[in-house]
Design a protein around this motif. Structure first.
Motif, PDB file in Angstrom:
ATOM      1  N   LEU A  35     -17.816 -13.739  -3.446  1.00 37.54           N
ATOM      2  CA  LEU A  35     -16.512 -14.230  -2.740  1.00 37.54           C
ATOM      3  C   LEU A  35     -15.298 -13.625  -3.548  1.00 37.54           C
ATOM      4  O   LEU A  35     -14.403 -12.824  -3.007  1.00 37.54           O
ATOM      5  N   THR A  36     -15.303 -13.910  -4.739  1.00 39.44           N
ATOM      6  CA  THR A  36     -14.188 -13.373  -5.664  1.00 39.44           C
ATOM      7  C   THR A  36     -14.064 -11.781  -5.758  1.00 39.44           C
ATOM      8  O   THR A  36     -13.184 -11.490  -5.736  1.00 39.44           O
ATOM      9  N   ALA A  37     -15.233 -11.139  -5.584  1.00 35.28           N
ATOM     10  CA  ALA A  37     -15.300  -9.870  -5.666  1.00 35.28           C
ATOM     11  C   ALA A  37     -14.690  -9.252  -4.424  1.00 35.28           C
ATOM     12  O   ALA A  37     -13.868  -8.237  -4.322  1.00 35.28           O
ATOM     13  N   ALA A  38     -14.724 -10.012  -3.247  1.00 37.68           N
ATOM     14  CA  ALA A  38     -14.324  -9.417  -2.009  1.00 37.68           C
ATOM     15  C   ALA A  38     -12.945  -9.618  -1.799  1.00 37.68           C
ATOM     16  O   ALA A  38     -12.281  -8.783  -1.200  1.00 37.68           O
ATOM     17  N   LEU A  67     -20.242 -18.363   8.294  1.00 38.66           N
ATOM     18  CA  LEU A  67     -21.113 -18.328   9.444  1.00 38.66           C
ATOM     19  C   LEU A  67     -22.582 -19.296   9.002  1.00 38.66           C
ATOM     20  O   LEU A  67     -23.257 -18.697   8.069  1.00 38.66           O
ATOM     21  N   ILE A  68     -22.698 -20.155   9.483  1.00 42.47           N
ATOM     22  CA  ILE A  68     -23.950 -21.164   9.173  1.00 42.47           C
ATOM     23  C   ILE A  68     -24.954 -21.013  10.227  1.00 42.47           C
ATOM     24  O   ILE A  68     -24.578 -21.418  11.568  1.00 42.47           O
ATOM     25  N   GLY A  69     -26.033 -21.003  10.174  1.00 41.72           N
ATOM     26  CA  GLY A  69     -27.156 -20.619  11.119  1.00 41.72           C
ATOM     27  C   GLY A  69     -27.748 -22.068  11.606  1.00 41.72           C
ATOM     28  O   GLY A  69     -27.552 -22.962  10.955  1.00 41.72           O
ATOM     29  N   PRO A  70     -28.728 -21.866  12.596  1.00 39.54           N
ATOM     30  CA  PRO A  70     -29.570 -22.968  13.185  1.00 39.54           C
ATOM     31  C   PRO A  70     -30.623 -23.470  12.113  1.00 39.54           C
ATOM     32  O   PRO A  70     -30.849 -23.022  11.110  1.00 39.54           O
ATOM     33  N   MET A  87     -18.409 -14.465   5.639  1.00 43.65           N
ATOM     34  CA  MET A  87     -19.217 -14.846   4.736  1.00 43.65           C
ATOM     35  C   MET A  87     -20.370 -15.435   5.459  1.00 43.65           C
ATOM     36  O   MET A  87     -20.569 -16.491   5.983  1.00 43.65           O
ATOM     37  N   PHE A  88     -21.464 -14.788   5.187  1.00 43.34           N
ATOM     38  CA  PHE A  88     -22.810 -15.075   5.688  1.00 43.34           C
ATOM     39  C   PHE A  88     -23.864 -15.530   4.935  1.00 43.34           C
ATOM     40  O   PHE A  88     -24.451 -14.757   3.920  1.00 43.34           O
ATOM     41  N   ALA A  99     -25.680  -5.217   8.669  1.00 48.61           N
ATOM     42  CA  ALA A  99     -25.122  -3.924   8.709  1.00 48.61           C
ATOM     43  C   ALA A  99     -23.763  -4.049   8.860  1.00 48.61           C
ATOM     44  O   ALA A  99     -22.979  -2.705   9.113  1.00 48.61           O
ATOM     45  N   LEU A 100     -23.008  -5.047   9.296  1.00 52.36           N
ATOM     46  CA  LEU A 100     -21.546  -4.969   9.869  1.00 52.36           C
ATOM     47  C   LEU A 100     -20.714  -4.812   8.332  1.00 52.36           C
ATOM     48  O   LEU A 100     -21.174  -5.415   7.329  1.00 52.36           O
ATOM     49  N   PRO A 101     -19.725  -3.850   8.543  1.00 52.64           N
ATOM     50  CA  PRO A 101     -18.937  -3.354   7.233  1.00 52.64           C
ATOM     51  C   PRO A 101     -18.235  -4.606   6.473  1.00 52.64           C
ATOM     52  O   PRO A 101     -17.731  -4.918   5.699  1.00 52.64           O
ATOM     53  N   PHE A 102     -17.971  -5.813   7.585  1.00 59.09           N
ATOM     54  CA  PHE A 102     -17.188  -6.743   7.090  1.00 59.09           C
ATOM     55  C   PHE A 102     -17.900  -8.057   6.620  1.00 59.09           C
ATOM     56  O   PHE A 102     -17.328  -9.156   6.361  1.00 59.09           O
ATOM     57  N   THR A 103     -18.959  -7.875   6.510  1.00 55.38           N
ATOM     58  CA  THR A 103     -20.157  -9.117   6.051  1.00 55.38           C
ATOM     59  C   THR A 103     -20.067  -8.997   4.526  1.00 55.38           C
ATOM     60  O   THR A 103     -20.434  -8.009   3.975  1.00 55.38           O
ATOM     61  N   THR A 104     -20.237 -10.220   4.036  1.00 52.78           N
ATOM     62  CA  THR A 104     -20.413 -10.514   2.574  1.00 52.78           C
ATOM     63  C   THR A 104     -21.707 -11.573   2.768  1.00 52.78           C
ATOM     64  O   THR A 104     -21.484 -12.790   2.908  1.00 52.78           O
TER      65      THR A 104
END
Length: 239
Positions: free
Chosen positions: A175-178, A186-189, A161-162, A203-208
């Motif tokens: 999230l429900t759809a995935a 993942l939480i950024g700076p 979860m990006f 670009a990653l296939p596992f990223t939502t």
């Protein structure tokens, strides 16, 4: 009843000595005495009713009497969070433990301006949060690692979860759809992700990629919001 996290194995009749800090807390703060009951857990053997079996000059001895709950674990959720200021990192780790995260992975991104963390302090925070919330395990906290290294070693079976501050699908619907399964958030700076980091993540296939709403959130607020949304959509809140 007071709950205490211990590292020793637990079985009927097992005796163990808590740390000096734990002993002072039990007898000095909570005013327990010889024969007082409490609950013990170690993340492996479930939860146990125990008694104070001995009071020594410099500590106490606890005895496990009977198991009251078998070992159980919450959903398989990890939190990957870019390091921020000490107080905010501690808040994030505490809330991660309260919200059922199994593993916290501090990360260093292009725009991370903090590189060190006191793991002993964070471990103590997760233990206290686990005691307070009633969970039977304690989340682990990893040494900080570069985001590129984390992604290089990623298990594609775990969805990511990006939380993208520049946009993304509404979080709950996405999230429900995935669907369920192993996940990480993942939480950024504070300065956001660098363009090349965002490009790789998308670009990653596992990223939502998800949005946390129309407002720019601080890292600690974003982490709490993301974990709450994930729990509501895919977690164990309906149990």
């Amino acid at each position: 009843m007071i709950r205490l996290y211990v590292r020793a194995d637990l079985a009927p009749g097992t005796t163990l000595t808590p740390t000096p800090e734990q002993a002072r807390y039990l007898t000095g703060v909570m005013r327990l005495f010889l024969g007082s009951e409490l609950l013990l857990f170690n993340g492996r053997d479930g939860e146990w009713r125990a008694t104070i079996a001995e009071v020594l000059k410099r500590g106490i001895v606890l005895r496990a009497e009977e198991q009251v709950r078998p070992q159980a674990f919450g959903p398989d959720l990890e939190l990957i969070v870019a390091l921020v200021k000490k107080s905010r990192v501690e808040t994030i780790v505490e809330k991660a433990a309260e919200l059922g995260v199994r593993r916290v992975r501090p990360t260093l991104t292009r725009r991370t301006n903090v590189e060190k963390v006191r793991l002993d302090r964070l471990d103590a925070i997760t233990e206290e949060a686990a005691e307070q919330t009633g969970r039977l395990d304690v989340p682990s906290v990893d040494d900080p690692a570069r985001l590129d290294a984390i992604l290089d070693g990623w298990d594609p079976a775990r969805r990511l979860m990006f939380c993208d501050e520049t946009g993304g699908a509404p979080a709950f619907a996405a999230l429900t759809a995935a669907g369920p399964g192993p996940w990480a958030i993942l939480i950024g700076p504070e300065g956001g992700f660098a363009p090349e980091e965002r490009e790789r993540l998308l670009a990653l296939p596992f990223t939502t990629a998800v949005s946390l709403g129309p407002r720019i959130l601080r890292a600690d607020t974003a982490a709490i919001a993301a974990m709450t949304l994930w729990q509501a959509a895919l977690g164990d809140w309906d149990r």
